[in-house]
Design a protein around this motif. Structure first.
Motif, PDB file in Angstrom:
ATOM      1  N   ILE A 126      12.332   0.257  -0.629  1.00 33.21           N
ATOM      2  CA  ILE A 126      11.943   0.148   0.780  1.00 33.21           C
ATOM      3  C   ILE A 126      10.761  -0.802   0.920  1.00 33.21           C
ATOM      4  CG2 ILE A 126      10.967   1.411   2.738  1.00 33.21           C
ATOM      5  CD1 ILE A 126      12.594   3.825   1.897  1.00 33.21           C
ATOM      6  N   GLN A 127       9.772  -0.650   0.047  1.00 34.34           N
ATOM      7  CA  GLN A 127       8.592  -1.514   0.092  1.00 34.34           C
ATOM      8  C   GLN A 127       8.989  -2.981  -0.104  1.00 34.34           C
ATOM      9  OE1 GLN A 127       5.575  -0.674   0.853  1.00 34.34           O
ATOM     10  NE2 GLN A 127       4.307  -2.402   0.214  1.00 34.34           N
ATOM     11  N   ALA A 128       9.782  -3.245  -1.138  1.00 35.08           N
ATOM     12  CA  ALA A 128      10.189  -4.626  -1.419  1.00 35.08           C
ATOM     13  C   ALA A 128      11.044  -5.190  -0.290  1.00 35.08           C
ATOM     14  CB  ALA A 128      10.955  -4.670  -2.743  1.00 35.08           C
ATOM     15  N   GLY A 129      11.915  -4.350   0.271  1.00 32.29           N
ATOM     16  CA  GLY A 129      12.781  -4.806   1.355  1.00 32.29           C
ATOM     17  C   GLY A 129      11.993  -5.195   2.594  1.00 32.29           C
ATOM     18  N   LEU A 130      10.977  -4.388   2.957  1.00 32.20           N
ATOM     19  CA  LEU A 130      10.155  -4.701   4.123  1.00 32.20           C
ATOM     20  C   LEU A 130       9.377  -5.994   3.925  1.00 32.20           C
ATOM     21  CD1 LEU A 130       8.782  -1.144   5.023  1.00 32.20           C
ATOM     22  CD2 LEU A 130      10.368  -2.504   6.381  1.00 32.20           C
ATOM     23  N   TRP A 203       0.118   0.704   7.064  1.00 27.35           N
ATOM     24  CA  TRP A 203       1.504   1.182   7.015  1.00 27.35           C
ATOM     25  C   TRP A 203       2.340   0.466   5.954  1.00 27.35           C
ATOM     26  CZ3 TRP A 203       5.853  -1.797   8.386  1.00 27.35           C
ATOM     27  CH2 TRP A 203       5.589  -3.022   8.995  1.00 27.35           C
ATOM     28  N   LEU A 204       1.884  -0.689   5.463  1.00 30.94           N
ATOM     29  CA  LEU A 204       2.568  -1.369   4.372  1.00 30.94           C
ATOM     30  C   LEU A 204       1.732  -1.409   3.084  1.00 30.94           C
ATOM     31  CD1 LEU A 204       4.532  -4.560   5.530  1.00 30.94           C
ATOM     32  CD2 LEU A 204       5.377  -2.625   4.205  1.00 30.94           C
ATOM     33  N   SER A 205       0.589  -0.749   3.083  1.00 31.93           N
ATOM     34  CA  SER A 205      -0.275  -0.809   1.910  1.00 31.93           C
ATOM     35  C   SER A 205       0.273   0.066   0.786  1.00 31.93           C
ATOM     36  CB  SER A 205      -1.699  -0.371   2.265  1.00 31.93           C
ATOM     37  OG  SER A 205      -1.733   0.985   2.635  1.00 31.93           O
ATOM     38  N   THR A 206      -0.066  -0.321  -0.429  1.00 32.53           N
ATOM     39  CA  THR A 206       0.340   0.468  -1.609  1.00 32.53           C
ATOM     40  C   THR A 206      -0.806   1.313  -2.124  1.00 32.53           C
ATOM     41  OG1 THR A 206      -0.333  -1.245  -3.190  1.00 32.53           O
ATOM     42  CG2 THR A 206       1.898  -1.398  -2.268  1.00 32.53           C
ATOM     43  N   GLY A 207      -2.037   0.897  -1.823  1.00 32.38           N
ATOM     44  CA  GLY A 207      -3.187   1.621  -2.328  1.00 32.38           C
ATOM     45  C   GLY A 207      -3.461   1.405  -3.797  1.00 32.38           C
ATOM     46  N   GLU A 208      -2.738   0.490  -4.429  1.00 31.43           N
ATOM     47  CA  GLU A 208      -2.903   0.273  -5.863  1.00 31.43           C
ATOM     48  C   GLU A 208      -4.153  -0.567  -6.148  1.00 31.43           C
ATOM     49  OE1 GLU A 208      -1.280   1.919  -7.848  1.00 31.43           O
ATOM     50  OE2 GLU A 208       0.700   2.349  -7.022  1.00 31.43           O
TER      51      GLU A 208
END
Length: 496
Positions: A126-130, A203-208
């Motif tokens: 989902i992350q990569a698709g967005l 809303w699109l952050s990974t927090g990494e």
């Protein structure tokens, strides 16, 4: 979907310390980046204890907040295991109580630490698709239109716990709620309409770790348009988001910046863990940005907060910066590296700003002449030849109590006014006292303080001896003009 709540804008009281209405200004307590966790609490608790003490002391010094803004990263880690109960018990409730506020006067936005990182890791497709699909303004606006109409739970799982938690804050003022923003409206007791839009840049952050989100985050143009339209009729408009705008992708960064600068007076954000107020004046408008320092990261770094006072009458935004002073002080103090702890920004075009600057310059030039007069006044009544020979050395503040026009004291009988508090009080102030009580000396003290001040509104100190003036109409105005003209001439001679 775009959730519009049909509410009458609520009333937030703007108060003095005794509860009476004051001038048309909004004072904001800006907090950010506390990263609450049980593991960090033993050290973080020192900062919270100090903050509680400092907020109470600042309230006594006429810095009582009307609302609080928390611009993200409330928690160290979001998700279902957020330590909500401990955070409210040990942080939010005592801090807001010290500031004289409630949960209904707290406005928050999500930060990258408030998301569920495990959800992102488990949903990489989902992350990569967005990130792949939303690569242009048109695609992002199309996606925003869909989500504003009918949000899909598949995209918002990382903020599920946070979204449920945020509902309890500022609930009576919320007029719109979408996946991208929450919009609030209220009116102060001094009849100033205020609008706040808390935007979701997480809303699109990974927090990494490694700052890998920089340049990849998105804030849809459509979402900012919608929020701004809702707040069109507000006198003061505040935008809140967690990440600086340079964390947005290239194609949407300019649009977001333009819309925020055009539609909002104040912008509050965090994430950078350092404090820096900034005024931006451009062809599409002007606003002030509050880049908040972290309330707590680790002891060895800058930990602080600020007040923001927006005065619609004086057309100024004033910042008061406070920072944690670690061992051996163990308390909050002025952030001296930031304009000695206080910054004032003046609204208006460049010409108006130049006029204010000139007024400050004229006062600075005039101050030595005023000091000379004050010294003569003090020394003429002093008989000891070995005494100090300057006003500041000789002046001893006298106790000054205050009464309203009906004869009642607005303060407790044991409290007295300082020169600063007299200057800040609105309206005309009349000083009464017996002969030789020190009224003229007090006037010089006030004038000298005003002459060196850069606090808004900028004032001009003028002392007129009415016994030496000719009676007639507009005598005070006439004498004031004469004094002001001579002051301008002195300034011009000094410059050229």
């Amino acid at each position: 979907m775009l959730q519009t709540l049909q509410r009458t804008p609520a009333l937030i009281k703007t108060q003095t310390k005794k509860g009476k209405n004051c001038v048309a200004a909004l004072t904001v307590l800006h907090l950010s980046d506390f990263h609450f966790s049980l593991k960090k609490w033993p050290d973080a608790s020192l900062i919270i204890d100090g903050l509680i003490v400092d907020l109470k002391e600042q309230a006594k010094a006429n810095w009582r907040a009307d609302i609080a803004i928390f611009s993200g990263d409330l928690f160290q880690a979001g998700g279902a295991d957020m330590p909500v109960a401990a955070f409210e018990k040990d942080v939010l409730s005592p801090v807001l109580a010290a500031a004289g506020l409630t949960f209904d006067e707290l406005f928050i936005c999500p930060g990258n630490h408030d998301i569920d990182r495990e959800w992102v890791r488990a949903n990489q497709p989902i992350q990569a698709g967005l990130l792949t699909q939303l690569g242009s303004r048109d695609e992002l606006n199309k996606f925003a239109d869909q989500q504003l109409a009918t949000p899909s739970d598949a995209y918002w799982g990382r903020l599920e716990a946070y979204s449920a938690y945020k509902q309890k804050f500022a609930a009576s003022h919320r007029v719109e709620s979408t996946p991208f923003s929450d919009v609030y409206k209220f009116t102060t007791a001094s009849k100033v309409s205020v609008g706040i839009a808390c935007f979701n840049t997480a809303w699109l952050s990974t927090g990494e770790e490694g700052d890998i989100d920089r340049g990849k985050l998105l804030l849809p143009e459509r979402a900012i348009h919608a929020a701004a339209k809702t707040l069109t009729d507000c006198a003061i408009k505040i935008a809140v988001h967690h990440h600086p705008l340079d964390y947005l992708a290239d194609f949407c960064r300019f649009d977001a910046r333009a819309l925020l600068f055009k539609n909002f007076n104040v912008i509050c954000y965090g994430h950078m863990h350092q404090a820096m107020p900034l005024m931006t004046r451009s062809s599409i408008g002007e606003n002030v940005s509050s880049e908040a320092g972290a309330l707590y990261t680790w002891r060895q770094y800058y930990n602080g907060y600020c007040f923001i006072r927006v005065d619609t009458d004086a057309r100024t935004t004033t910042f008061k910066h406070r920072k944690w002073l670690d061992s051996p002080a163990y308390k909050f103090g002025a952030a001296e590296e930031l304009s000695n702890g206080e910054s004032v920004f003046h609204w208006g075009n460049a010409q108006q700003a130049a006029i204010v600057r000139d007024l400050i310059d004229v006062n600075k030039v005039f101050r030595p002449f005023l000091e000379e007069q004050a010294n003569e006044h003090m020394l003429s009544s002093h008989t000891t030849t070995s005494a100090p020979n300057s006003f500041e050395e000789l002046y001893v503040p006298v106790p000054i109590s205050a009464k309203t026009h009906d004869g009642e004291s607005p303060f407790a009988s044991a409290e007295y006014l300082s020169v600063d508090s007299i200057i800040e009080r609105p309206g005309v102030q009349v000083v009464f006292g017996n002969r030789e009580a020190g009224k003229t000396t007090l006037a010089y003290s006030i004038a000298l303080t005003v002459a060196q001040s850069e606090k808004a509104p900028i004032k001009a100190p003028i002392i007129i001896d009415l016994e030496k003036t000719t009676a007639g109409a507009n005598v005070i105005q006439r004498e004031a003009k004469k004094c002001w003209r001579s002051r301008i001439c002195r300034t011009a001679c000094k410059r050229f």
